[in-house]
Design a protein around this motif. Structure first.
Motif, PDB file in Angstrom:
ATOM      1  N   GLN A 186       4.014   4.991   4.084  1.00  0.00           N
ATOM      2  CA  GLN A 186       4.609   6.061   3.275  1.00  0.00           C
ATOM      3  C   GLN A 186       6.083   5.778   3.016  1.00  0.00           C
ATOM      4  N   ASN A 189       7.348   3.743   6.372  1.00  0.00           N
ATOM      5  CA  ASN A 189       6.952   3.957   7.769  1.00  0.00           C
ATOM      6  C   ASN A 189       5.682   3.179   8.104  1.00  0.00           C
ATOM      7  N   GLU A 190       5.225   3.350   9.344  1.00  0.00           N
ATOM      8  CA  GLU A 190       4.076   2.575   9.822  1.00  0.00           C
ATOM      9  C   GLU A 190       2.793   2.868   9.030  1.00  0.00           C
ATOM     10  N   MET A 191       2.747   4.035   8.382  1.00  0.00           N
ATOM     11  CA  MET A 191       1.560   4.415   7.621  1.00  0.00           C
ATOM     12  C   MET A 191       1.673   4.035   6.149  1.00  0.00           C
TER      13      MET A 191
END
Length: 212
Positions: free
Chosen positions: A40, A36-38
């Motif tokens: 993760q 994901n964008e983070m």
């Protein structure tokens, strides 16, 4: 990770059931690892019950989307689950799945990874470990689909042209091939077996494998 526009229903959070050894021809299960964008790591899973297709009103069934093992969404087939930057497309045929892919906004198409215990997963492993045998099986299954078509089409055309309204407009046609019923049934089963094998590779053609 997921876009706001949704054409599916929210899931109920139930856990994803493990694929069992007796389910190869009654269930399809595919995975898609993502970041994901983070940064993760997460895993999406698409679960389709073939039995549900036969008992559903539209004959199509549903595709269930899981996020990290939890039921996230459900959609009638054919399904399109939108993600940030793309979507997961799932479509079925009479003989199995014909599509279970990630399609990015740039147009890149990536097949999801089948569960190794599923029919699709076992077929994929055969292709990796024995590519020559896999190609020959593909050729045989294609022949199993083509041969019945060659024998069936002339007989079907003859039957259609025997209808008075069709004969009036197009004339009649005498098929050079006339096979007993049991042979035609056998050819139909042969075509079905070939199409099932092709479905384990997500191979589908409107002419060869039908429009369902």
């Amino acid at each position: 990770m997921f876009t706001q526009k949704r054409k599916y229903k929210a899931g109920n959070g139930r856990p994803l059931k493990k694929f069992r050894w007796w389910q190869p021809f009654s269930r399809a299960l595919f995975y898609l690892p993502l970041t994901n964008e983070m940064g993760q790591q997460m895993v999406l899973a698409v679960d389709v019950s073939y039995w549900q297709q036969f008992f559903s009103n539209d004959g199509k069934g549903k595709a269930h989307l899981y996020l990290d093992g939890k039921h996230y969404a459900v959609s009638r087939l054919p399904a399109s689950f939108p993600l940030a930057g793309g979507r997961i497309e799932v479509a079925s045929s009479l003989f199995g799945l014909k599509r279970c892919h990630l399609v990015t906004d740039e147009g890149t198409v990536q097949p999801l990874i089948p569960d190794p215990r599923s029919a699709e997963g076992r077929r994929a492993r055969l292709d990796r470990e024995h590519p020559t045998l896999s190609r020959w099986i593909g050729v045989v299954s294609l022949g199993m689909v083509l041969l019945p078509i060659v024998f069936a089409v002339p007989q079907v055309i003859e039957s259609v042209t025997q209808i008075p309204s069709a004969a009036k407009h197009f004339g009649t046609f005498d098929s050079p091939i006339h096979l007993p019923m049991w042979t035609n049934i056998g050819l139909g089963l042969c075509a079905a077996a070939g199409s099932v094998e092709r479905a384990t590779r997500l191979k589908w053609n409107a002419f060869l494998d039908g429009s369902l």
